[in-house]
Design a protein around this motif. Sequence first.
Motif, mmCIF file in Angstrom:
data_model
loop_
_atom_site.group_PDB
_atom_site.id
_atom_site.type_symbol
_atom_site.label_atom_id
_atom_site.label_comp_id
_atom_site.label_asym_id
_atom_site.label_seq_id
_atom_site.Cartn_x
_atom_site.Cartn_y
_atom_site.Cartn_z
ATOM 1 N N ILE A 122 -49.608 20.345 62.803
ATOM 2 C CA ILE A 122 -50.757 20.580 63.686
ATOM 3 C C ILE A 122 -51.289 19.251 64.224
ATOM 4 N N ASN A 125 -50.251 17.712 67.643
ATOM 5 C CA ASN A 125 -50.876 18.190 68.887
ATOM 6 C C ASN A 125 -49.853 18.663 69.923
ATOM 7 N N GLN A 129 -54.850 23.679 71.795
ATOM 8 C CA GLN A 129 -55.692 24.839 71.508
ATOM 9 C C GLN A 129 -55.717 25.812 72.678
ATOM 10 N N GLU A 130 -55.661 25.273 73.911
ATOM 11 C CA GLU A 130 -55.716 26.154 75.076
ATOM 12 C C GLU A 130 -54.458 27.000 75.245
ATOM 13 N N ILE A 132 -53.199 28.691 72.719
ATOM 14 C CA ILE A 132 -53.321 29.786 71.752
ATOM 15 C C ILE A 132 -53.977 30.972 72.456
ATOM 16 N N LYS A 136 -55.740 32.020 65.667
ATOM 17 C CA LYS A 136 -56.109 30.623 65.478
ATOM 18 C C LYS A 136 -54.872 29.744 65.334
ATOM 19 N N LEU A 137 -55.071 28.459 65.622
ATOM 20 C CA LEU A 137 -54.008 27.484 65.451
ATOM 21 C C LEU A 137 -54.005 27.019 63.995
ATOM 22 N N GLN A 138 -53.302 27.782 63.139
ATOM 23 C CA GLN A 138 -53.267 27.459 61.713
ATOM 24 C C GLN A 138 -51.978 27.982 61.092
#
Length: 408
Positions: A122, A125, A129-130, A132, A136-138
């Motif tokens: 993660i 980068n 985030q945009e 997703i 969530k980004l996890q």
Amino acid sequence: MNLPFFIARRYLLSKRKKNFINIISILSIISVAFSTAALIIVLSVFNGLEDLLRSLNDSFDPEIKIEAVTGKSFQTSDRLVKKVKAVKGVKLVTEVIEDYAYVHYRDANQIVTLKGVSDNFIEQNRIPQENITQGKLQLKKGKINYALVGQGISNTLTLAVDDPMFAMQIYYIRDVKGGTTDPSKMYSRMNIVPGGVFSIIQYIDENYVLVPLDFARELFNYGNKRTSFEIKIADHFSINEVKEELRKVLGDKFNVLNQEEQHKDLYRLLKIEKLFTFLSLTLLLAIGSINIFFSLMMLAIDKKKDISILASMGADQKLIRNIFLAEGALIAFIGTLIGLAIGGIFCWIQLNFGIISMGMESAIMQGYPIKVSWVDFAATLGVVTVITFLISSRPAVQAARFVSPEQL
């Protein structure tokens, strides 16, 4: 003013009479102009497509990828990881296990590329985030593992990221020895909850599922084996310099690839297509330039009297030949300038307004990508120069023969 060009310009732009030769000369200029414009436009589209592919692939690909020269995996150790991290300019080292797997979710199934990554993925980068679209980004939350699923796979499986009651069932076919009859030993199966959906480019969205490294290691039974290391470079360091240093440290058992080398076959194919397109349009330009040949041949016949007068005034065969070479050069030069202007204006309009659409609602961009390169302009000018010289040579030699030895 250069005498051959002065006379050639008078022949080309003379307003005294407009005959068939003038019409052919105008048609020659138009033909060269449109062929040149087509060449510039098509080459600019190829440049734009290459840039678009690079930007999309580079957004997901690591800056440097380390993989085994032979086989699809290699043995790793803390010592090897520390050796890679010790190279100046290396910021992050992400361990990767990647292989094909079979996914079942509710009543849907799909073959996917399952990519297990270490916890620092993660931090690279590479999935902003945009990008997703759901969840969530996890990849982990406490002891719970999560999967990041491509948008295309999510659509096929009809994933409900917000419904943790349903997990994805991941199957992996083992490399078993012959004679095994127990079906449970032929594959391994593990469950994982979809935590997020990402959308980058179609190929990645329709193939990739990202999971924690420990999950993939257990599913694939890889132990200490890895398929690759993915490197993020620290700021203000050159990727190629770090790549060369890694090659020295790791030796000849590993391939160290930058982003372009990770897709070298794709970019090579694109360059080959561009080359063949360039050659095809050059052939079209050569065919269009044949009008110059006929124009100069008829001009030589039409101007036999003028040639005799020039010869009686002391002009030799070389001067006469240069006049007709200059005439062909003027026709080609005017046509080329008009073509370059048309091509450049069209590319500017497409770049700013996207008037030509790609015709796909799901396309990354609506208009065809365009990138104008001075190399294409230079190559086009070079090709026109060579073609013009070759086509004009014969009529120029023929015109010089009209000078009789007695006049010299």
